[in-house]
Design a protein around this motif. Structure first.
Motif, short mmCIF file in Angstrom:
data_model
loop_
_atom_site.label_atom_id
_atom_site.label_comp_id
_atom_site.label_asym_id
_atom_site.label_seq_id
_atom_site.Cartn_x
_atom_site.Cartn_y
_atom_site.Cartn_z
N VAL A 52 46.12 -8.79 -48.67
CA VAL A 52 47.56 -9.00 -48.87
C VAL A 52 48.16 -7.83 -49.66
O VAL A 52 49.21 -7.30 -49.30
CB VAL A 52 47.83 -10.33 -49.58
N GLN A 53 47.49 -7.43 -50.72
CA GLN A 53 48.00 -6.32 -51.52
C GLN A 53 48.00 -5.01 -50.71
O GLN A 53 48.94 -4.22 -50.81
CB GLN A 53 47.15 -6.14 -52.77
N GLY A 54 46.98 -4.78 -49.92
CA GLY A 54 46.93 -3.57 -49.09
C GLY A 54 48.03 -3.55 -48.05
O GLY A 54 48.66 -2.50 -47.82
N VAL A 55 48.29 -4.69 -47.41
CA VAL A 55 49.35 -4.74 -46.42
C VAL A 55 50.71 -4.53 -47.08
O VAL A 55 51.57 -3.82 -46.55
CB VAL A 55 49.31 -6.10 -45.66
N ALA A 56 50.91 -5.13 -48.25
CA ALA A 56 52.17 -4.95 -48.97
C ALA A 56 52.37 -3.48 -49.35
O ALA A 56 53.47 -2.94 -49.23
CB ALA A 56 52.21 -5.83 -50.21
N ALA A 57 51.31 -2.85 -49.82
CA ALA A 57 51.41 -1.42 -50.19
C ALA A 57 51.70 -0.56 -48.96
O ALA A 57 52.51 0.36 -49.02
CB ALA A 57 50.12 -0.98 -50.87
N ALA A 58 51.06 -0.89 -47.83
CA ALA A 58 51.29 -0.12 -46.61
C ALA A 58 52.72 -0.30 -46.10
O ALA A 58 53.30 0.60 -45.52
CB ALA A 58 50.29 -0.54 -45.54
N ALA A 59 53.28 -1.49 -46.36
CA ALA A 59 54.65 -1.77 -45.92
C ALA A 59 55.68 -1.19 -46.89
O ALA A 59 56.87 -1.24 -46.62
CB ALA A 59 54.86 -3.27 -45.78
N GLY A 60 55.21 -0.71 -48.02
CA GLY A 60 56.13 -0.09 -48.98
C GLY A 60 56.68 -1.05 -50.01
O GLY A 60 57.61 -0.70 -50.74
N VAL A 61 56.17 -2.25 -50.09
CA VAL A 61 56.66 -3.22 -51.07
C VAL A 61 55.65 -3.49 -52.18
O VAL A 61 55.87 -4.35 -53.01
CB VAL A 61 57.06 -4.54 -50.40
N GLY A 62 54.54 -2.76 -52.18
CA GLY A 62 53.53 -2.94 -53.21
C GLY A 62 53.89 -2.20 -54.49
O GLY A 62 54.82 -1.40 -54.52
#
Length: 63
Positions: A52-62
């Protein structure tokens, strides 16, 4: 970046990867206290949170 700096960075990054973190401590504690099944669930939870954290970071919201 020079090759010397790059080599230093690689060594430092590898050390950080090898050092156990708090996630490992939680999984180990739960496994030793409650058995293998609880350890697997703990490992699954840690993996899920990392995804979840990796996907959020990849989406620019991490963070």
């Amino acid at each position: 970046m020079s090759w010397s700096n790059y080599g230093s960075f690689l060594v430092f990054a590898m050390v950080l990867i090898v050092i156990s973190g708090p996630d490992f401590a939680v999984v180990t504690r739960n496994t030793l206290a409650a058995g293998r099944r609880r350890g697997w669930w703990s490992a699954l939870g840690v993996t899920g949170s990392n995804v979840v954290q990796g996907v959020a970071a990849a989406a620019g919201v991490g963070r």
